[in-house]
Write a protein that holds these residues in place. Structure first.
Motif, PDB file in Angstrom:
ATOM      1  N   TRP A   1       0.834  -1.207   0.000  1.00  0.00           N
ATOM      2  CA  TRP A   1       0.000   0.000   0.000  1.00  0.00           C
ATOM      3  C   TRP A   1       0.869   1.259   0.000  1.00  0.00           C
ATOM      4  N   LYS A   2       1.880   1.263   0.850  1.00  0.00           N
ATOM      5  CA  LYS A   2       2.772   2.423   0.935  1.00  0.00           C
ATOM      6  C   LYS A   2       3.501   2.636  -0.385  1.00  0.00           C
TER       7      LYS A   2
ATOM      8  N   THR B   1       0.810   3.926  -3.056  1.00  0.00           N
ATOM      9  CA  THR B   1       0.279   5.273  -2.792  1.00  0.00           C
ATOM     10  C   THR B   1       1.380   6.327  -2.889  1.00  0.00           C
TER      11      THR B   1
ATOM     12  N   PRO C   1      -4.562   0.782   4.671  1.00  0.00           N
ATOM     13  CA  PRO C   1      -5.032   0.192   3.405  1.00  0.00           C
ATOM     14  C   PRO C   1      -6.538  -0.039   3.387  1.00  0.00           C
TER      15      PRO C   1
ATOM     16  N   PHE D   1      -8.502  -2.200   1.907  1.00  0.00           N
ATOM     17  CA  PHE D   1      -8.303  -3.422   1.142  1.00  0.00           C
ATOM     18  C   PHE D   1      -8.467  -4.592   2.098  1.00  0.00           C
TER      19      PHE D   1
ATOM     20  N   HIS E   1     -11.671  -5.121  -2.577  1.00  0.00           N
ATOM     21  CA  HIS E   1     -11.582  -3.682  -2.274  1.00  0.00           C
ATOM     22  C   HIS E   1     -12.983  -3.084  -2.336  1.00  0.00           C
TER      23      HIS E   1
ATOM     24  N   LEU F   1      -1.988  -3.399  -6.727  1.00  0.00           N
ATOM     25  CA  LEU F   1      -1.775  -3.667  -5.304  1.00  0.00           C
ATOM     26  C   LEU F   1      -1.779  -5.176  -5.046  1.00  0.00           C
TER      27      LEU F   1
END
Length: 996
Positions: free
Chosen positions: A704-705, A708, A726, A728, A753, A776
């Motif tokens: 996620w990091k 994004t 997240p 998700f 998601h 992702l």
């Protein structure tokens, strides 16, 4: 007379020191009288009146300082006015900070027109500050202790270095100019690294300062009358800086400078550029230089560049693995020091002698060298800070640190007193009676015998703790053997066997006496290793480590329950680490770890293979309290968070490697506890599942990091932006969802998601939501399955997602619900019984649980459901069950096996949860069976029989994994369990069929 006879109170001064103190008073009186006469002639202020106005308390302090320190007496006789300058600035009570010191010295250097004036100003400044430091150390105002004294001297040295360097740079600029900028445009200055106690910020009162000089890049100076190469410029500048502090002039010296710790010592260049230094330490750096670099810290010049240099050298100092080879080096270094101490008759030296300062430092630095690469909290230059952190990391008991800390402080206090006497670097106890009285007074002790009694006690404790850490492990093995009766083989005999110095008959007889069932085969195996090409090609240090380990290894093998099996399984591990000899050192230095190694390898070839494949796991053998006690989920999560926090956030490769090492280590803990019988079967699966869950949480956060940061945050279905957490879900199916993971299980996953269907991310490189979430998912799979030196994390199976391999990799939550309601097959609803969220957003997880509940509790035609479940089960048996008759059966797939029980549970949930919603709470079979019993939907006896059978099968499957055997069971051993399952299957799902 300028000062009356009773000016210095003698109440607290021992009788033998009163006459010398009287003579100091006379010298002071004469100096003050001379200063008073000079003031009369010049019209300046006389210090005499200030001296005569001193308070009683200050006079008592003065008497104590003068009685102990000849340096303080000589300084005040020469500069009587300084006492009041120090008093006015507050230095008699509190050490000035670095900024204040720098401003004071820079102000004095403004008037210096040449290097002689520079040297004079620096020396006078240093002497005045040292007078204040000695005063505080001997009078101990609030907040002043040994550590404060060391910090104050270190700040003073750094100030003198920095101010002198800045003055010299400006002084030579008209002639040589300034260094050319670096390639990135930043300016270049000399980098001054403080080593030893200066680097630690813990200098003695009269220390040398150990330095290394460096500069970033080659080039030529600019802006001067005579441009020169950077190498020449920084060398000349370094020479001038040394002279500015070290040269002895009419004002004495400021600090003795020692440059011998630089590459190649006195034979090497005075200054090295970063590239040269990096190449030297990588290719030629020796063990003692690692030891020295533990203390390296930028203390003057370009400190930012110095930090950059040290970061590049960190892999040389701190190894990624546990480096027990460092203990060998420290042991050799200490032996060399001991020989020198004996040769020079220095046993009374409180630094180098037995139980002295150096032994405390060796204890701390041993742990830093061994574990600093892994436990980055130990990558500090301060001994005090490192020592305080050892208990937190479980490396030394708190009670040991509680002894070492005050004992070290006492030794350093004593060292400071010895040096305060004459401002001379010494650690030798005085022979003179008066000096001994001065030492006792300074330490606040009754007399010299009291000092020696305390010193003997301290040195005895320090030596004991030093021996516990640094002692040769062979001594421990021999001591243990000495306490056991009828020891069959000594270490010397094992050594002769390993070195192939015995005849065939002797070697076999030795092994037979040690309990080997097939000694001839063991002899052959050992000789094959001893004479192998890999062993012959080893470097000297590696071969020496192997040669030292093998006698202890064979002793441990002989002490195991099955020596032949243990030897056969442990030798591949030894072969795998012949080129990574730090692991040979680890095993030799930790005899207890050898015992655990034999126990685990003897019990499980799977563990032996894991250790050979991932030798980093040998580290886990050092802490049996955690080896046989797997961590719960909260502790696992905390341990993983700490491990990842030690790594640079942008170093994904290092993070992946840390994840894999973490997984392998934690699974080893579970396997060890399984073999030792300290964990119930269900707990084994629980712990294996916890490990997967915390890793999935970490991997989801990393992915996620990563996404994004590149593309921004996606838009949620409600129109708001997602945040750092997240948005998700990672849903676990199969054994992960059922909390029943085994040692070699893969992960059945589904990704979900809830982003806006037409939304996009808000970053500089925006993506449509669908693309973002697909990437992702791909990223998560990559992180889980990518191959690193430590293998992969998990194999991932995504086939249970809606529409299987032909469906979307990541499914919107609404689309998942629609698919399950309208398109899913019965077997997919069966799979959903074992589905649960294992990582991701808590709010989304609640919505998923609600959808799962709606689907499972939906209205169904029970007869049609029964037909579908039975049809699917027969199809699986046709493909996976055993063919033909035999004395054993497939624990999972044959009739009456694990899969039958799983299908029974799934049928129960799908057929009964509408009336019994409690069945929706669990995804694992055991708790589903418990709920069926608790709600009365199945007779308790039937549920118990199914639970017993399922646990027996799972236990056998786990053991088969550890022993590398086929997952099959003997009919005779499981007959009652199989019969119970088959009977219940026929009663509930195939009532018309004849019994099989």
């Amino acid at each position: 007379m300028a000062l009356p006879d009773d000016f210095l109170p003698q109440t607290d001064i021992p009788e033998p020191l009163r006459p010398p103190l009287g003579r100091v008073r006379e010298r002071l009186a004469a100096a003050l009288e001379q200063a008073d006469n000079l003031a009369d002639m010049t019209g300046a202020e006389s210090p005499l009146e200030d001296w005569q106005a001193l308070s009683d308390a200050r006079r008592e302090q003065l008497a104590r300082v003068l009685a102990v320190s000849s340096f303080a007496a000589d300084t005040l006789v020469r500069y009587p006015e300084w006492l009041f300058h120090l008093d006015a600035s507050g230095e008699l009570e509190t050490a000035p900070d670095a900024e204040t010191l720098r401003s004071w010295l820079d102000e004095r250097l403004e008037a210096a027109e040449d290097e002689a004036a520079l040297q004079s100003a620096v020396r006078r400044f240093r002497r005045a500050r040292m007078l204040g430091i000695v005063w505080r150390d001997l009078t101990r105002p609030a907040g002043v202790d040994m550590w404060a004294t060391g910090a104050a001297v270190s700040r003073l040295a750094e100030t003198c270095l920095e101010s002198a360097l800045a003055w010299l740079e400006a002084h030579v600029a008209p002639r040589w100019g300034r260094p050319a900028p670096r390639r990135d445009g930043s300016e270049q200055r000399l980098v001054v690294l403080g080593m030893g106690k200066l680097g630690a910020g813990e200098l003695n009162l009269s220390s040398d300062i150990d330095l290394i000089f460096a500069f970033p890049e080659k080039g030529e100076t600019e802006g001067g009358r005579k441009p020169i190469e950077h190498q020449e410029y920084f060398t000349k500048l370094g020479q001038k800086l040394i002279t500015a502090l070290d040269a002895v002039t009419a004002d004495g010296f400021a600090f003795r400078v020692d440059m011998r710790l630089r590459p190649l010592g006195d034979g090497g260049p005075l200054v090295g550029n970063f590239s040269m230094l990096a190449g030297y330490y990588q290719d030629q750096g020796r063990e003692w230089e690692r030891y020295a670099m533990l203390k390296a810290r930028p203390v003057a010049g370009d400190r930012e560049a110095g930090t950059e240099l040290l970061a590049s050298l960190r892999p040389f100092v701190y190894r990624k693995y546990l480096d027990f080879g460092a203990i060998e080096s420290l042991r050799e270094l200490k032996s060399m020091i001991n020989r020198e101490v004996r040769r020079k008759g220095m046993e009374g030296n409180i630094k180098l002698g037995p139980g002295g300062i150096r032994e405390v430092e060796f204890v701390v630095q041993a742990f830093q060298l061994i574990r600093g690469g892994r436990d980055t909290e130990l990558q500090v230059t301060s001994l005090k800070l490192a020592l305080e952190r050892l208990p937190e990391l479980g490396l030394l008991p708190q009670e040991v640190v509680d002894e070492l800390m005050p004992d070290y402080a006492f030794l350093r206090d004593l060292e400071h007193v010895l040096q305060a006497l004459e401002d001379r670097q010494t650690q030798t106890l005085p022979e003179d009676d008066a000096d001994r009285e001065r030492v006792a007074l300074a330490l606040g002790m009754a007399d010299w015998p009291a000092v020696m009694a305390r010193l003997d006690e301290v040195r005895s404790r320090v030596r004991r703790h030093f021996d516990a850490v640094i002692a040769d492990p062979e001594d421990e093995v021999e001591d243990a053997d000495d306490t056991e009766e009828n020891v069959a083989v000594s270490l010397e005999e094992w050594r002769a066997l390993w070195r192939d110095e015995l005849e065939d008959g002797e070697a076999s007889a030795l092994l037979e006496a040690a309990g080997f069932a097939a000694p001839d085969g063991a002899v052959k195996r050992l000789r094959t290793l001893c004479h192998s090409r890999q062993v012959k090609a080893m470097q000297r240090i590696g071969f020496d480590r192997l040669d030292a380990l093998m006698p202890m290894l064979l002793d441990a093998v002989a002490g195991s329950d099955a020596p032949d099996t243990s030897l056969e399984r442990v030798l591949p591990l030894i072969e795998s680490v012949l080129r990574r000899t730090a692991y040979l050192a680890l095993l030799r230095e930790n005899p207890d770890a050898l015992g655990h190694l034999m126990g685990l390898c003897g019990a499980s070839p799977w563990i032996a293979e894991q250790l050979a494949r991932h030798p980093v796991l040998l580290d886990e053998l050092l802490t049996p309290e955690t080896l046989y006690t797997p961590a719960d989920k909260a502790l696992l999560s905390d341990e993983l968070r700490q491990a990842l926090a030690r790594l640079p956030e942008d170093d994904e490769e290092a993070q992946l490697e840390a994840l894999r090492v973490f997984k392998h280590a934690q699974v080893l803990h579970v396997a060890a506890s399984d073999i030792a019988g300290t964990r119930h079967l269900m707990k084994v699966s629980d712990y294996l599942t916890y490990i997967a869950e915390v890793i999935l949480e970490a991997v989801l956060a990393m992915a996620w990091k990563h996404l994004t940061r590149k593309h921004g945050f996606p838009q949620r279905r409600d129109g708001e932006r997602a945040g750092a957490e997240p948005e998700f879900l990672v849903v676990g199916y199969g054994k992960l969802g059922g909390i029943e993971l085994g040692y070699d299980s893969d992960l059945d996953l589904v990704f979900i998601h809830d982003g806006a269907s037409q939304g996009s991310t808000d970053g500089k490189r925006p993506l449509d939501n669908a693309v973002f979430f697909t990437r992702l998912g791909q990223r998560i799979i990559h992180l889980l399955s990518a191959v690193t030196p430590s293998g992969t994390l998990y194999e991932v199976d995504m086939r249970l997602r809606p529409s299987g391999n032909s469906g979307l990799l990541v499914t919107p939550l609404e689309a998942f619900a629609d698919y399950q309601h309208h398109q899913a097959w019965t077997w997919e609803h069966q799979a959903l019984v074992r589905a649960r969220v294992v990582a991701g957003n808590a709010t989304l997880a609640e919505r998923f649980a609600a959808i799962r509940g709606e689907i499972l509790a939906g209205t169904r035609d029970l007869e049609a459901l029964r037909v579908e479940v039975v049809k699917m089960r027969h199809r699986m048996r046709d493909h996976l069950a055993s063919k033909g008759k035999s004395d054993d059966f497939d624990l999972k797939h044959d009739p009456g096996g694990m899969v039958d029980i799983e299908f029974l549970c799934q049928f129960a949930v799908l057929s009964m949860s509408r009336e019994t919603p409690d069945l929706l709470a669990w995804s694992d079979n055991i708790r589903i069976l418990e709920t069926l019993e608790a709600t009365g939907r199945l007779p308790g006896q039937d549920c118990q029989r199914l639970r017993d059978a399922y646990l027996a099968y799972r236990s056998a499957v786990h053991r088969a994994s550890l022993t590398r055997e086929a997952k099959r069971g003997r009919d005779a051993d499981f007959q009652s369990h199989r019969q119970a399952v088959i009977e219940l299957w026929q009663r509930l799902l195939e009532p018309q069929e004849a019994p099989q």
